[in-house]
Design a protein around this motif. Structure first.
Motif, PDB file in Angstrom:
ATOM      1  N   PHE A   1       0.832  -1.207   0.000  1.00 50.37           N
ATOM      2  CA  PHE A   1       0.000   0.000   0.000  1.00 50.37           C
ATOM      3  C   PHE A   1       0.865   1.256   0.000  1.00 50.37           C
ATOM      4  O   PHE A   1       0.559   2.236  -0.685  1.00 50.37           O
ATOM      5  CB  PHE A   1      -0.932   0.000   1.209  1.00 50.37           C
ATOM      6  N   ALA A   2       1.972   1.235   0.742  1.00 52.45           N
ATOM      7  CA  ALA A   2       2.877   2.391   0.744  1.00 52.45           C
ATOM      8  C   ALA A   2       3.485   2.599  -0.642  1.00 52.45           C
ATOM      9  O   ALA A   2       3.630   3.742  -1.101  1.00 52.45           O
ATOM     10  CB  ALA A   2       3.973   2.206   1.792  1.00 52.45           C
ATOM     11  N   ASN A   3       3.842   1.519  -1.316  1.00 56.78           N
ATOM     12  CA  ASN A   3       4.369   1.644  -2.686  1.00 56.78           C
ATOM     13  C   ASN A   3       3.330   2.223  -3.636  1.00 56.78           C
ATOM     14  O   ASN A   3       3.658   3.031  -4.512  1.00 56.78           O
ATOM     15  CB  ASN A   3       4.859   0.292  -3.194  1.00 56.78           C
ATOM     16  N   GLN A   4       2.081   1.817  -3.484  1.00 59.94           N
ATOM     17  CA  GLN A   4       1.022   2.380  -4.320  1.00 59.94           C
ATOM     18  C   GLN A   4       0.850   3.864  -4.063  1.00 59.94           C
ATOM     19  O   GLN A   4       0.624   4.644  -5.000  1.00 59.94           O
ATOM     20  CB  GLN A   4      -0.297   1.643  -4.069  1.00 59.94           C
ATOM     21  N   ARG A   5       0.960   4.276  -2.819  1.00 54.98           N
ATOM     22  CA  ARG A   5       0.850   5.713  -2.493  1.00 54.98           C
ATOM     23  C   ARG A   5       2.027   6.499  -3.075  1.00 54.98           C
ATOM     24  O   ARG A   5       1.860   7.629  -3.520  1.00 54.98           O
ATOM     25  CB  ARG A   5       0.786   5.909  -0.981  1.00 54.98           C
TER      26      ARG A   5
ATOM     27  N   GLY B   1       2.259   9.602  -6.101  1.00 55.58           N
ATOM     28  CA  GLY B   1       2.871  10.913  -5.975  1.00 55.58           C
ATOM     29  C   GLY B   1       3.203  11.358  -4.566  1.00 55.58           C
ATOM     30  O   GLY B   1       3.740  12.445  -4.380  1.00 55.58           O
ATOM     31  N   ASP B   2       2.903  10.562  -3.567  1.00 52.49           N
ATOM     32  CA  ASP B   2       3.236  10.933  -2.186  1.00 52.49           C
ATOM     33  C   ASP B   2       4.723  10.718  -1.933  1.00 52.49           C
ATOM     34  O   ASP B   2       5.367   9.897  -2.578  1.00 52.49           O
ATOM     35  CB  ASP B   2       2.436  10.094  -1.185  1.00 52.49           C
TER      36      ASP B   2
ATOM     37  N   THR C   1       4.969  10.418   3.963  1.00 50.76           N
ATOM     38  CA  THR C   1       3.510  10.507   3.869  1.00 50.76           C
ATOM     39  C   THR C   1       2.906   9.168   3.469  1.00 50.76           C
ATOM     40  O   THR C   1       1.873   8.759   4.006  1.00 50.76           O
ATOM     41  CB  THR C   1       3.104  11.588   2.852  1.00 50.76           C
ATOM     42  N   ALA C   2       3.566   8.466   2.531  1.00 48.41           N
ATOM     43  CA  ALA C   2       3.076   7.159   2.095  1.00 48.41           C
ATOM     44  C   ALA C   2       3.134   6.152   3.233  1.00 48.41           C
ATOM     45  O   ALA C   2       2.205   5.349   3.418  1.00 48.41           O
ATOM     46  CB  ALA C   2       3.888   6.660   0.908  1.00 48.41           C
ATOM     47  N   ALA C   3       4.201   6.182   4.028  1.00 53.50           N
ATOM     48  CA  ALA C   3       4.329   5.242   5.147  1.00 53.50           C
ATOM     49  C   ALA C   3       3.270   5.515   6.212  1.00 53.50           C
ATOM     50  O   ALA C   3       2.648   4.584   6.746  1.00 53.50           O
ATOM     51  CB  ALA C   3       5.722   5.331   5.749  1.00 53.50           C
TER      52      ALA C   3
END
Length: 122
Positions: free
Chosen positions: A53-57, A61-62, A66-68
């Motif tokens: 999910f973090a990779n998708q975020r 563009g995050d 922020t993605a983590a």
């Protein structure tokens, strides 16, 4: 880098397993090792869920931080539900009640006999 992040959770899992074995004064046995393997598998699956999910975020563009944070916040409920299902499923085995209680009690002795005693295998 992703496999390293997923595997980084395994030592924490093992330390938690050892801590709980110490607190409950349980010896390291085959059922305890079985539960440890289940716990490692659950931890790896949950880590993969959060990292994906973090990779998708990040692809959306995050930045990394922020993605983590978004992955941890968004995927907390599925991770807790999976862990809760495993805990509830393991309660009968931990208490030694139910249909498989007698088999689980004899399983370590039978497994050791299978490994130690020579006999012809089919």
């Amino acid at each position: 880098m992703d496999p390293l992040v997923v595997l980084a959770a395994v030592p924490f899992t093992l330390s938690g397993v050892m801590w709980m074995l110490f607190l409950t004064q349980t010896h390291l046995s085959i059922p305890a090792l079985m539960g440890s393997l289940m716990c490692i598998g659950l931890t790896s699956a949950n880590s993969i869920l959060v990292v994906t999910f973090a990779n998708q975020r990040m692809e959306a563009g995050d930045d990394k931080a922020t993605a983590a944070i978004a992955a941890g916040y968004t995927r907390l409920r599925p991770v807790l539900m999976t862990a809760g299902a495993m805990i509830l499923g393991m309660i009968p085995m931990a208490l030694g009640v139910g249909e498989a209680a007698n088999r689980m009690r004899l399983w370590p002795a039978r497994s050791l006999a299978d490994f130690c005693l020579p006999r012809p295998r089919p």
